[in-house]
Write an enzyme that holds these catalytic residues in place. Structure first.
Site, mmCIF file in Angstrom:
data_model
loop_
_atom_site.group_PDB
_atom_site.id
_atom_site.type_symbol
_atom_site.label_atom_id
_atom_site.label_comp_id
_atom_site.label_asym_id
_atom_site.label_seq_id
_atom_site.Cartn_x
_atom_site.Cartn_y
_atom_site.Cartn_z
ATOM 1 N N CYS A 143 3.547 2.651 10.053
ATOM 2 C CA CYS A 143 2.640 3.805 9.963
ATOM 3 C C CYS A 143 2.076 4.093 11.348
ATOM 4 C CB CYS A 143 1.498 3.511 8.998
ATOM 5 S SG CYS A 143 0.248 4.818 8.941
ATOM 6 N N GLU A 190 8.681 2.246 2.136
ATOM 7 C CA GLU A 190 7.596 1.288 1.851
ATOM 8 C C GLU A 190 6.614 1.285 2.997
ATOM 9 O OE1 GLU A 190 5.670 -2.700 2.317
ATOM 10 O OE2 GLU A 190 7.135 -1.718 3.627
ATOM 11 N N ARG A 234 -1.246 -8.316 -2.457
ATOM 12 C CA ARG A 234 -0.566 -7.584 -1.394
ATOM 13 C C ARG A 234 -0.195 -6.202 -1.924
ATOM 14 N NH1 ARG A 234 1.752 -9.800 3.092
ATOM 15 N NH2 ARG A 234 3.110 -8.462 4.334
ATOM 16 N N ARG A 236 1.046 -2.461 -1.614
ATOM 17 C CA ARG A 236 1.884 -1.629 -0.777
ATOM 18 C C ARG A 236 2.278 -0.366 -1.538
ATOM 19 N NH1 ARG A 236 0.039 -4.649 2.285
ATOM 20 N NH2 ARG A 236 1.027 -5.828 3.969
#
Length: 423
Positions: A143, A190, A234, A236
């Site tokens: 990102c 992802e 986690r 995502r």
């Protein structure tokens, strides 16, 4: 595991079991017999080199028809191959790989040595004409900030500002230009959960408009927590896109309940049952003394510092500090790429001594990699790589949802799904 990566793995194993027992196969590959059972049950998939080794165990001259791949895919920002592994599980064949980090390339090559194609470096330097046609594009792209300044000015000047303009200078641009040129049947992207809220939602808005309005794909997205599959929090975001409208639904396969697997499931076993992996040896675990190597226990100085740091922030009313877990813990904090520095986000409590970090092998397990996954780099590099990777089971869950739309002409979903697919 549904029929596909079974395709290669299950067909080879089924043929092999006509000549060898599970114990004999395990002994030849130098893995635990339980690992063979897990492969046969479809609970996990080994790296591609294992299938080659299994084929070599078949009697000479035995006719064997290589199953044709259900679909082809490319692996961008490939890291150590977590996304690839999930799509190989459902019968896909990788035809192009790009990863710029030389250490990640080393780990990737170690676990996928016979690709039949070159491992490419920086994707920004690769022309779309050098990328083969493919059915699915996979990308765990980093990102980066999107600059949308100047769009109003360009509007006023009557100048176009499609994805080439809004995303130029970001790595997402390279994903978009390849989709535009190759028009794959589908893609999976992802990223971190915060992609949705980054820059007050503007970043994700650019991505969504680019994929949907500029490129014409039908997109679906969902934030999934790895804790549904491993004892790690986690979250995502998974973005799935199809060139044609399909009845894709993230809810088609229910996510397993969180907390099913305690941390002890992925920790080294000190009761004598820890498998001896030839590619690990005693690097992480002292098999003679049945204990994790001492180097993973925090030094008194580092442990004192972490406690003082946590106390300082508690006094200020902040929540910063280390994360202490036990073998019975159902969920750890998120493993990060900085774990090598002090291990503070996941420290394992030990009786009568300081806490310890997870070993790189335990980190691999926490991310959903099987023990056949090889770790050819230093501990520092390994921690970075696993901290930057995906939880393989999260991607595998999504891959199973996508599969029917990659191999069937029909646009209708094949529901209800079997219990094996849901597991």
């Amino acid at each position: 595991m549904n029929a596909p990566m079974s395709s290669q793995l299950q067909i080879v194993l089924a043929e092999l079991r006509r000549y060898h027992s599970q114990a004999e196969i395990a002994a030849t590959l130098e893995v635990d017999k339980r690992t063979i059972r897990r492969w046969e049950a479809g609970e996990c998939v080994p790296p591609s080199y294992v299938i080659t080794a299994l084929k070599q165990m078949l009697p000479p001259g035995l006719p064997f028809d290589e199953p044709k791949a259900d679909f082809t895919f490319i692996d961008l920002f490939a890291g150590i191959g977590g996304i690839r592994q999930a799509f190989e599980m459902i019968g896909g064949r990788c035809v192009f790989t790009s990863e710029w980090d030389s250490y990640a390339q080393k780990t990737y090559r170690e676990n996928h040595p016979s690709d039949g194609h070159e491992l490419n470096g920086d994707i920004t330097e690769v022309s779309t004409s050098d990328i083969p046609d493919h059915d699915v594009l996979l990308a765990g792209f980093p990102c980066q900030p999107f600059s949308i300044a100047g769009v109003s000015k360009k509007n006023a000047l009557g100048r176009a500002h499609g994805f080439q303009d809004e995303t130029q200078g970001t790595l997402f641009f390279d994903v978009a230009r390849i989709i535009a040129a190759k028009r794959p049947r589908a893609f999976l992207l992802e990223n971190v959960k915060n992609l949705i809220s980054h820059d007050k939602g503007r970043t994700f808005d650019v991505i969504r408009r680019t994929l949907r309005d500029e490129l014409g794909y039908h997109i679906h997205y969902r934030v999934i927590d790895g804790a549904h599959f491993t004892p790690q929090h986690r979250e995502r975001i998974i973005i799935v896109g199809f060139r044609e409208p399909v009845a894709f639904d993230f809810d088609a396969i229910p996510l397993p309940e969180k907390g099913r697997r305690p941390l002890k499931d992925i920790l080294h076993k000190c009761d004598g049952s820890e498998p001896i992996l030839p590619w690990d040896g005693d690097r992480f675990f002292d098999h003679s003394n049945r204990k994790v190597q001492d180097k993973y226990t925090l030094t008194p100085k580092l442990w004192a510092y972490l406690q003082q740091y946590a106390e300082k922030h508690r006094a200020k009313g902040n929540g910063f500090g280390f994360g202490l877990v036990t073998p019975e813990s159902k969920e750890t904090r998120t493993l990060s790429a900085r774990y090598y520095k002090d291990g503070s986000e996941i420290l394992l409590y030990q009786i009568n001594t300081n806490p310890r970090r997870l070993t790189p092998r335990e980190c691999a397990r926490l991310m959903g990699f099987d023990d056949t996954f090889r770790i050819p780099v230093s501990d520092t590099r390994a921690y970075k790589q696993f901290g930057n990777s995906v939880v393989v089971s999260v991607i595998a869950h999504t891959a199973r949802l996508m599969h029917q739309f990659l191999v069937n002409e029909t646009l209708e979903p094949e529901l209800p799904l079997t219990e094996q697919q849901i597991a």
